[in-house]
Structure formats: structure tokens, C-alpha cells
Motif scaffolding. Structure first.
Motif, PDB file in Angstrom:
ATOM      1  N   ALA A 135       0.809  -1.217   0.000  1.00 21.92           N
ATOM      2  CA  ALA A 135       0.000   0.000   0.000  1.00 21.92           C
ATOM      3  C   ALA A 135       0.842   1.268   0.000  1.00 21.92           C
ATOM      4  CB  ALA A 135      -0.939   0.011   1.202  1.00 21.92           C
ATOM      5  N   ASN A 136       2.188   1.124  -0.049  1.00 17.72           N
ATOM      6  CA  ASN A 136       3.014   2.327  -0.105  1.00 17.72           C
ATOM      7  C   ASN A 136       4.069   2.175  -1.196  1.00 17.72           C
ATOM      8  OD1 ASN A 136       5.258   0.857   1.045  1.00 17.72           O
ATOM      9  ND2 ASN A 136       4.248   1.112   3.008  1.00 17.72           N
ATOM     10  N   TYR A 137       4.626   3.302  -1.607  1.00 17.83           N
ATOM     11  CA  TYR A 137       5.595   3.317  -2.702  1.00 17.83           C
ATOM     12  C   TYR A 137       6.569   4.464  -2.447  1.00 17.83           C
ATOM     13  CZ  TYR A 137       7.414   3.766  -7.471  1.00 17.83           C
ATOM     14  OH  TYR A 137       8.233   3.844  -8.573  1.00 17.83           O
ATOM     15  N   THR A 138       7.865   4.173  -2.585  1.00 17.83           N
ATOM     16  CA  THR A 138       8.887   5.209  -2.433  1.00 17.83           C
ATOM     17  C   THR A 138       9.210   5.765  -3.813  1.00 17.83           C
ATOM     18  OG1 THR A 138       9.804   4.096  -0.495  1.00 17.83           O
ATOM     19  CG2 THR A 138      11.212   5.726  -1.590  1.00 17.83           C
ATOM     20  N   LEU A 139       9.029   7.064  -3.957  1.00 17.20           N
ATOM     21  CA  LEU A 139       9.276   7.722  -5.243  1.00 17.20           C
ATOM     22  C   LEU A 139      10.774   7.808  -5.514  1.00 17.20           C
ATOM     23  CD1 LEU A 139       6.596  10.510  -4.787  1.00 17.20           C
ATOM     24  CD2 LEU A 139       6.477   8.571  -6.386  1.00 17.20           C
ATOM     25  N   THR A 140      11.181   7.401  -6.708  1.00 19.82           N
ATOM     26  CA  THR A 140      12.589   7.389  -7.106  1.00 19.82           C
ATOM     27  C   THR A 140      12.838   8.431  -8.187  1.00 19.82           C
ATOM     28  OG1 THR A 140      12.295   5.788  -8.897  1.00 19.82           O
ATOM     29  CG2 THR A 140      12.641   4.893  -6.662  1.00 19.82           C
ATOM     30  N   LEU A 141      14.107   8.592  -8.557  1.00 26.03           N
ATOM     31  CA  LEU A 141      14.455   9.516  -9.650  1.00 26.03           C
ATOM     32  C   LEU A 141      13.739   9.146 -10.939  1.00 26.03           C
ATOM     33  CD1 LEU A 141      18.290  10.113  -9.085  1.00 26.03           C
ATOM     34  CD2 LEU A 141      16.434  11.778  -8.858  1.00 26.03           C
ATOM     35  N   ASP A 142      13.537   7.860 -11.158  1.00 25.78           N
ATOM     36  CA  ASP A 142      12.839   7.425 -12.372  1.00 25.78           C
ATOM     37  C   ASP A 142      11.394   7.933 -12.419  1.00 25.78           C
ATOM     38  OD1 ASP A 142      15.074   6.025 -13.251  1.00 25.78           O
ATOM     39  OD2 ASP A 142      14.392   4.125 -12.373  1.00 25.78           O
ATOM     40  N   ASP A 143      10.844   8.285 -11.268  1.00 23.55           N
ATOM     41  CA  ASP A 143       9.460   8.754 -11.210  1.00 23.55           C
ATOM     42  C   ASP A 143       9.326  10.251 -11.508  1.00 23.55           C
ATOM     43  OD1 ASP A 143       8.479   6.215 -10.411  1.00 23.55           O
ATOM     44  OD2 ASP A 143       9.118   6.636  -8.353  1.00 23.55           O
ATOM     45  N   ALA A 144      10.446  10.990 -11.466  1.00 23.17           N
ATOM     46  CA  ALA A 144      10.389  12.442 -11.694  1.00 23.17           C
ATOM     47  C   ALA A 144       9.759  12.727 -13.051  1.00 23.17           C
ATOM     48  CB  ALA A 144      11.788  13.036 -11.614  1.00 23.17           C
ATOM     49  N   HIS A 145       8.874  13.692 -13.085  1.00 24.30           N
ATOM     50  CA  HIS A 145       8.188  14.148 -14.294  1.00 24.30           C
ATOM     51  C   HIS A 145       7.226  13.094 -14.851  1.00 24.30           C
ATOM     52  CE1 HIS A 145      11.226  17.267 -14.163  1.00 24.30           C
ATOM     53  NE2 HIS A 145      12.172  16.339 -14.237  1.00 24.30           N
ATOM     54  N   SER A 146       6.840  12.119 -14.041  1.00 28.78           N
ATOM     55  CA  SER A 146       5.915  11.062 -14.464  1.00 28.78           C
ATOM     56  C   SER A 146       4.634  11.144 -13.652  1.00 28.78           C
ATOM     57  CB  SER A 146       6.538   9.676 -14.221  1.00 28.78           C
ATOM     58  OG  SER A 146       7.713   9.509 -14.958  1.00 28.78           O
ATOM     59  N   SER A 147       3.614  10.461 -14.159  1.00 30.64           N
ATOM     60  CA  SER A 147       2.386  10.343 -13.379  1.00 30.64           C
ATOM     61  C   SER A 147       2.394   8.984 -12.690  1.00 30.64           C
ATOM     62  CB  SER A 147       1.150  10.489 -14.272  1.00 30.64           C
ATOM     63  OG  SER A 147       1.087   9.428 -15.202  1.00 30.64           O
ATOM     64  N   ILE A 148       1.905   8.973 -11.455  1.00 32.63           N
ATOM     65  CA  ILE A 148       1.838   7.750 -10.660  1.00 32.63           C
ATOM     66  C   ILE A 148       0.373   7.496 -10.308  1.00 32.63           C
ATOM     67  CG2 ILE A 148       2.454   6.663  -8.448  1.00 32.63           C
ATOM     68  CD1 ILE A 148       4.851   6.873 -10.223  1.00 32.63           C
ATOM     69  N   SER A 149      -0.027   6.248 -10.453  1.00 33.62           N
ATOM     70  CA  SER A 149      -1.365   5.815 -10.028  1.00 33.62           C
ATOM     71  C   SER A 149      -1.213   4.431  -9.414  1.00 33.62           C
ATOM     72  CB  SER A 149      -2.346   5.782 -11.209  1.00 33.62           C
ATOM     73  OG  SER A 149      -1.918   4.849 -12.178  1.00 33.62           O
ATOM     74  N   ALA A 164     -10.139  -1.031  -8.945  1.00 33.76           N
ATOM     75  CA  ALA A 164     -10.402   0.401  -9.070  1.00 33.76           C
ATOM     76  C   ALA A 164      -9.058   1.109  -9.099  1.00 33.76           C
ATOM     77  CB  ALA A 164     -11.245   0.905  -7.899  1.00 33.76           C
ATOM     78  N   THR A 165      -8.942   2.113  -9.945  1.00 33.55           N
ATOM     79  CA  THR A 165      -7.679   2.833 -10.123  1.00 33.55           C
ATOM     80  C   THR A 165      -7.791   4.226  -9.523  1.00 33.55           C
ATOM     81  OG1 THR A 165      -7.270   1.609 -12.166  1.00 33.55           O
ATOM     82  CG2 THR A 165      -5.982   3.618 -11.826  1.00 33.55           C
ATOM     83  N   SER A 166      -6.756   4.603  -8.766  1.00 39.68           N
ATOM     84  CA  SER A 166      -6.706   5.945  -8.189  1.00 39.68           C
ATOM     85  C   SER A 166      -6.548   6.974  -9.297  1.00 39.68           C
ATOM     86  CB  SER A 166      -5.510   6.060  -7.237  1.00 39.68           C
ATOM     87  OG  SER A 166      -4.298   6.062  -7.996  1.00 39.68           O
ATOM     88  N   ALA A 167      -6.791   8.216  -8.948  1.00 41.26           N
ATOM     89  CA  ALA A 167      -6.454   9.305  -9.864  1.00 41.26           C
ATOM     90  C   ALA A 167      -4.931   9.351  -9.976  1.00 41.26           C
ATOM     91  CB  ALA A 167      -6.996  10.626  -9.327  1.00 41.26           C
ATOM     92  N   SER A 168      -4.443   9.746 -11.128  1.00 40.30           N
ATOM     93  CA  SER A 168      -2.992   9.881 -11.317  1.00 40.30           C
ATOM     94  C   SER A 168      -2.509  11.159 -10.649  1.00 40.30           C
ATOM     95  CB  SER A 168      -2.648   9.945 -12.804  1.00 40.30           C
ATOM     96  OG  SER A 168      -2.936   8.719 -13.418  1.00 40.30           O
ATOM     97  N   ILE A 169      -1.305  11.085 -10.086  1.00 42.65           N
ATOM     98  CA  ILE A 169      -0.667  12.287  -9.541  1.00 42.65           C
ATOM     99  C   ILE A 169       0.619  12.514 -10.313  1.00 42.65           C
ATOM    100  CG2 ILE A 169      -1.674  12.077  -7.234  1.00 42.65           C
ATOM    101  CD1 ILE A 169       1.012  10.861  -6.323  1.00 42.65           C
ATOM    102  N   MET A 170       0.965  13.761 -10.512  1.00 48.41           N
ATOM    103  CA  MET A 170       2.193  14.103 -11.222  1.00 48.41           C
ATOM    104  C   MET A 170       3.287  14.311 -10.188  1.00 48.41           C
ATOM    105  SD  MET A 170       2.987  14.302 -14.252  1.00 48.41           S
ATOM    106  CE  MET A 170       4.181  14.877 -15.388  1.00 48.41           C
ATOM    107  N   ILE A 171       4.447  13.701 -10.421  1.00 46.29           N
ATOM    108  CA  ILE A 171       5.551  13.825  -9.490  1.00 46.29           C
ATOM    109  C   ILE A 171       6.251  15.152  -9.767  1.00 46.29           C
ATOM    110  CG2 ILE A 171       7.644  12.758  -8.595  1.00 46.29           C
ATOM    111  CD1 ILE A 171       4.888  11.223  -8.253  1.00 46.29           C
ATOM    112  N   ALA A 172       6.360  15.930  -8.694  1.00 44.11           N
ATOM    113  CA  ALA A 172       6.889  17.300  -8.802  1.00 44.11           C
ATOM    114  C   ALA A 172       8.334  17.292  -9.275  1.00 44.11           C
ATOM    115  CB  ALA A 172       6.795  17.982  -7.453  1.00 44.11           C
ATOM    116  N   ASN A 173       8.668  18.333  -9.995  1.00 46.28           N
ATOM    117  CA  ASN A 173      10.030  18.563 -10.428  1.00 46.28           C
ATOM    118  C   ASN A 173      10.850  19.046  -9.233  1.00 46.28           C
ATOM    119  OD1 ASN A 173      12.268  18.985 -12.090  1.00 46.28           O
ATOM    120  ND2 ASN A 173      11.634  21.068 -12.586  1.00 46.28           N
TER     121      ASN A 173
END
Length: 180
Positions: A135-149, A164-173
Motif C-alpha cells: 500500500a506504499n511506494y517510495t518515489l525514485t528519480l525514475d518517477d520524476a516528471h511522471s504520473s503515478i497511479s 479500481a484505479t486511483s487518480a494519477s498524480i504528477m511527481i513534482a520537479n
């Protein structure tokens, strides 16, 4: 007859009967879940969560009014499993930038059968699977500028699953940092 799902109604016909004496029979009904009596003396019965995943029969008894009574049992009807239903989508929370841990709530789910709902998770980066079944995820450099759902799947342990799919979030620059 009827759709054998929890919350739906079943109905019984009397079938065809003859009486050698010419008496006109009256009919009574006893609904059963397995060998347990359920319902009342009616030709219809509404399935409850208690009947989930069981076999339902009805015994129709013909009474000729002169002391003669005979019962006939219907064929078994299996109460079908009903898959979980999502009413509130999963929601991602946490600080949305590289290096931080984000989490997902499961959202809101119901299962009219009363089954316990275990959940599984599939995190996605711009539509591609990433992360584990947690239920958790650590954001990495590969996630920068990507959408996560994240796709949350509820399984009822009886073959019913719904996702059911969550809304996508954009990983901040991340802004450049001066190190000197």
C-alpha cells in the motif's frame, strides 16, 4: 426462478399435480438453504447474505383438504457469488516528490455476500507497472516528471474480484540545489 444473487428474489411455481379423488389442492412452501429451513410460507423468497454461496431448494406441499398431503422438492439452485463493488476510488496521499513515501487508501468497497475483502496493489508509472504489492511506494528519480497511479483490487476469496484505479498524480520537479 429468478437470478440467484444475494438481494434478489426467487419464486417457486407449484408444478403439476393430480389428485385421484378430484380434490383441488392448496399449496404451502418451505424454502431451504442446504438442510436449514429459511423463509416463510410464501412462493417467493429474497436471498440474504446468510444464503451467499449456498444451495437453495423449495419444498412445495400439496394438501387436498381431506388429510392427504405430499411434498415435492425443487432442484437445487446455487446462490451465485457477487463481486465486490467500489463506491469511493482509492486515494494516494503523502508528499509527492522524489525520495518520499506515498501511500494509497483502499477507497470504499462493499460486498453484499458479506465476504472479507483482502486487497492487492499495483503501482503504475505513466501506465507501466512499478513497485510491489504493498500500500506504499517510495518515489525514485525514475518517477520524476511522471504520473503515478495505483490499481487496488478487492478479492472476496470466492472468485469475485473488482479493481479500481486511483487518480494519477504528477511527481513534482525537484529544483536544482546549490551544494557549495
Amino acid at each position: 426462478s429468478g437470478t440467484p444473487n444475494v438481494g434478489n428474489s426467487l419464486s417457486a411455481s407449484t408444478g403439476n399435480w393430480t389428485d385421484a379423488d378430484g380434490d383441488t389442492p392448496t399449496f404451502s412452501y418451505q424454502w431451504k438453504s442446504g438442510s436449514t429451513n429459511i423463509g416463510t410460507n410464501a412462493n417467493g423468497y429474497t436471498l440474504t447474505a446468510a444464503e451467499a454461496h449456498s444451495n437453495i431448494t423449495v419444498v412445495v406441499t400439496a394438501n387436498d383438504g381431506n388429510g392427504g398431503a405430499t411434498g415435492a422438492t425443487s432442484a437445487m439452485t446455487a446462490v451465485a457469488n457477487t463481486a465486490p463493488v467500489n463506491s469511493v476510488l482509492p486515494l494516494i496521499g503523502g508528499v509527492v516528490s522524489v525520495g518520499n513515501v506515498i501511500t494509497v487508501s483502499t477507497g470504499s468497497w462493499t460486498d453484499v455476500d458479506g465476504d472479507t475483502l483482502p486487497y492487492s496493489y499495483q503501482w503504475k508509472r505513466s501506465g507501466t507497472n512499478v513497485g510491489g504489492n504493498v500500500a506504499n511506494y517510495t518515489l525514485t528519480l525514475d518517477d520524476a516528471h511522471s504520473s503515478i497511479s495505483v490499481v487496488v483490487t478487492a478479492g472476496d476469496g470466492n472468485g469475485g474480484t473488482t479493481s479500481a484505479t486511483s487518480a494519477s498524480i504528477m511527481i513534482a520537479n525537484s529544483a536544482p540545489a546549490n551544494t557549495k
